[in-house]
Write a protein that holds these residues in place. Structure first.
Motif, PDB file in Angstrom:
ATOM      1  N   SER A 148     -11.579  -3.379  -5.853  1.00  0.00           N
ATOM      2  CA  SER A 148     -12.032  -4.770  -5.817  1.00  0.00           C
ATOM      3  C   SER A 148     -11.874  -5.386  -4.439  1.00  0.00           C
ATOM      4  O   SER A 148     -12.653  -6.230  -4.045  1.00  0.00           O
ATOM      5  CB  SER A 148     -11.251  -5.605  -6.846  1.00  0.00           C
ATOM      6  N   CYS A 149     -10.831  -4.966  -3.698  1.00  0.00           N
ATOM      7  CA  CYS A 149     -10.621  -5.585  -2.391  1.00  0.00           C
ATOM      8  C   CYS A 149     -11.330  -4.835  -1.282  1.00  0.00           C
ATOM      9  O   CYS A 149     -11.548  -5.381  -0.210  1.00  0.00           O
ATOM     10  CB  CYS A 149      -9.127  -5.685  -2.071  1.00  0.00           C
ATOM     11  N   CYS A 150     -11.648  -3.589  -1.512  1.00  0.00           N
ATOM     12  CA  CYS A 150     -12.270  -2.803  -0.443  1.00  0.00           C
ATOM     13  C   CYS A 150     -13.717  -2.450  -0.728  1.00  0.00           C
ATOM     14  O   CYS A 150     -14.332  -1.706   0.017  1.00  0.00           O
ATOM     15  CB  CYS A 150     -11.475  -1.520  -0.204  1.00  0.00           C
ATOM     16  N   VAL A 208      -3.422   0.755   0.213  1.00  0.00           N
ATOM     17  CA  VAL A 208      -2.822  -0.187   1.164  1.00  0.00           C
ATOM     18  C   VAL A 208      -3.356   0.065   2.564  1.00  0.00           C
ATOM     19  O   VAL A 208      -3.727  -0.871   3.281  1.00  0.00           O
ATOM     20  CB  VAL A 208      -1.289  -0.076   1.139  1.00  0.00           C
ATOM     21  N   GLU A 209      -3.404   1.331   2.966  1.00  0.00           N
ATOM     22  CA  GLU A 209      -3.831   1.634   4.327  1.00  0.00           C
ATOM     23  C   GLU A 209      -5.287   1.234   4.561  1.00  0.00           C
ATOM     24  O   GLU A 209      -5.628   0.657   5.600  1.00  0.00           O
ATOM     25  CB  GLU A 209      -3.630   3.114   4.640  1.00  0.00           C
ATOM     26  N   VAL A 210      -6.150   1.527   3.611  1.00  0.00           N
ATOM     27  CA  VAL A 210      -7.554   1.150   3.769  1.00  0.00           C
ATOM     28  C   VAL A 210      -7.705  -0.364   3.812  1.00  0.00           C
ATOM     29  O   VAL A 210      -8.456  -0.905   4.633  1.00  0.00           O
ATOM     30  CB  VAL A 210      -8.412   1.759   2.639  1.00  0.00           C
ATOM     31  N   GLU A 211      -6.988  -1.056   2.937  1.00  0.00           N
ATOM     32  CA  GLU A 211      -7.108  -2.513   2.918  1.00  0.00           C
ATOM     33  C   GLU A 211      -6.617  -3.108   4.233  1.00  0.00           C
ATOM     34  O   GLU A 211      -7.269  -3.980   4.815  1.00  0.00           O
ATOM     35  CB  GLU A 211      -6.311  -3.106   1.757  1.00  0.00           C
ATOM     36  N   VAL A 212      -5.465  -2.638   4.725  1.00  0.00           N
ATOM     37  CA  VAL A 212      -4.921  -3.197   5.971  1.00  0.00           C
ATOM     38  C   VAL A 212      -5.834  -2.888   7.143  1.00  0.00           C
ATOM     39  O   VAL A 212      -6.189  -3.766   7.937  1.00  0.00           O
ATOM     40  CB  VAL A 212      -3.501  -2.665   6.221  1.00  0.00           C
ATOM     41  N   LEU A 213      -6.223  -1.613   7.283  1.00  0.00           N
ATOM     42  CA  LEU A 213      -7.069  -1.238   8.409  1.00  0.00           C
ATOM     43  C   LEU A 213      -8.431  -1.920   8.341  1.00  0.00           C
ATOM     44  O   LEU A 213      -9.060  -2.166   9.373  1.00  0.00           O
ATOM     45  CB  LEU A 213      -7.254   0.281   8.458  1.00  0.00           C
ATOM     46  N   GLY A 214      -8.888  -2.209   7.128  1.00  0.00           N
ATOM     47  CA  GLY A 214     -10.148  -2.924   6.984  1.00  0.00           C
ATOM     48  C   GLY A 214     -10.060  -4.367   7.430  1.00  0.00           C
ATOM     49  O   GLY A 214     -11.078  -5.006   7.694  1.00  0.00           O
TER      50      GLY A 214
END
Length: 385
Positions: A6-8, A87-93
């Motif tokens: 949902s967030c990515c 978490v990593e994808v969301e942060v890096l995004g």
């Protein structure tokens, strides 16, 4: 992984990819198909492998348009591994900064999770301080200071310039990659925490690497921006001295870098703190300034540590306006129960003591300019406190 999707973005189709923009168009990335990444890495060939750890493997690849990439492929679809992936994808995004490792995209199918990064040619800081390149002295004093300042600027961005603020939680030498000009890129955001506006700290499960962990985090799970500041202070000492954050002495006794450095700092013997591999080629005034900043960062009281804005300012040579820099370091002595955990843990993803950093260890470099490096005692602490 509903929250992740949902967030990515929507779950990727193996038939194509979407171009995405996050955080107001600040960062662009792609959703890759599994077929694209399979082709780019020559079928995830062993010859393309840059490293592996408990989480899985990282492969070098080249896309059809000639882009060189590094692909992290999860070995197993465990809940912990998927959480770190999300978490990593969301942060890096969310982030884009010259001193943060860039996200090229990801692939999230029904039975696979892959993260795609920019390919960085100069390995990690760890490999130059303690690994296969330590004897080659590629890191002269000027490069070390640029690495320290650049890493600090990356953290400043995470703490103060992106919303919500981000705490990295795993700052260490293996998570600082070096580009072709030896400029630093802070990497591996699998442990990162997003801090809502108005929240000063969180209490959470402890994860990280012993030697870098702030005492309030290691002992009670209290995490805040000052935990990253503490870890950066240890990293700064490591950059200046060339010593590991935690070393084992004869008889099995473990000593932290702060315990080793404390008497030298107290006696003002700054020259004796500098990595002997530099053979005296350093700026003594910059050494004193860097050590003073490190001492500020590793104070046991988190409220007395500086913000990363102040750290960057001090490293660039600005004089402190309000806070006097202490001359005595406060060595943190980890409790015995924590020291006993300095070994592989089956509770963690893969239970692999080398499972740290984006790009893992390999015994032999398999391709020119690969990321591979050997780890030296890194471990993942993952326990309830």
């Amino acid at each position: 992984m509903g929250s992740f999707l949902s967030c990515c973005g929507p779950k990727e189709s193996d038939e194509g990819y979407l171009d995405r923009n996050i955080a107001g168009g600040n960062t662009s990335w792609r959703i890759f198909t599994y077929k694209e990444l399979h082709t780019a890495t020559n079928g995830f060939s062993e010859d393309n492998m840059l490293g592996e750890g408990g989480f899985g493997s990282v492969y070098w690849g080249k896309t059809s348009d000639g882009l060189q990439i590094a692909v992290k492929k999860l070995k197993a679809m465990t809940s912990k591994a998927e959480m770190e992936f999300a978490v990593e994808v969301e942060v890096l995004g969310r982030v884009r900064h010259k001193n943060l490792l860039g996200l090229r995209g990801y692939c999230a199918g029904s039975d696979h999770r892959l993260i795609v990064y920019d390919y960085i040619p100069n390995l990690s800081l760890l490999s130059h301080l303690h690994g296969q390149f330590a004897s080659e002295l590629r890191l002269n004093w000027q490069r070390r200071m640029r690495i320290a300042i650049g890493s600090a600027e990356g953290l400043l961005y995470l703490h103060h310039e992106v919303a919500p603020h981000i705490i990295h939680r795993d700052i260490k030498a293996s998570n600082v990659l070096l580009d072709s000009d030896f400029e630093p890129l802070v990497a591996d955001f699998g442990f990162a925490k997003l801090i809502p506006e108005g929240v000063s700290h969180l209490t959470t499960r402890v994860k990280g690497t012993l030697g870098y962990l702030a005492p309030e985090y290691a002992m009670w799970g209290k995490v805040s921006e000052s935990c990253d500041v503490y870890s950066f202070g240890i990293l700064l000492l490591e950059i200046v001295t060339g010593r590991k954050p935690m070393e084992k002495l004869p008889g099995g006794v473990k000593r932290t870098i702060t315990q080793w450095a404390e008497p030298l700092i107290l006696g003002g013997r700054y020259k004796n703190l500098v990595d002997p591999k530099l053979r005296g080629n350093f700026d003594e005034n910059q050494v004193k300034q860097a050590i003073s900043v490190a001492v500020l960062c590793v104070q046991s009281d988190p409220d007395k540590r500086p913000k990363m804005k102040e750290v960057v300012s001090l490293l660039k040579g600005c004089e402190p306006k309000e806070k006097a820099i202490p001359t005595r370091i406060q060595s943190v002595k980890y409790e015995e129960e924590l020291l006993e955990l300095d070994q592989p843990s089956e509770d963690d993803v893969g239970g692999n003591p080398d499972d740290s950093g984006v790009f893992k260890s390999l015994e032999v470099q398999k391709m020119q300019d690969s990321y591979n490096h050997k780890h030296h005692g890194d471990w993942r602490l993952n326990r309830n406190v």
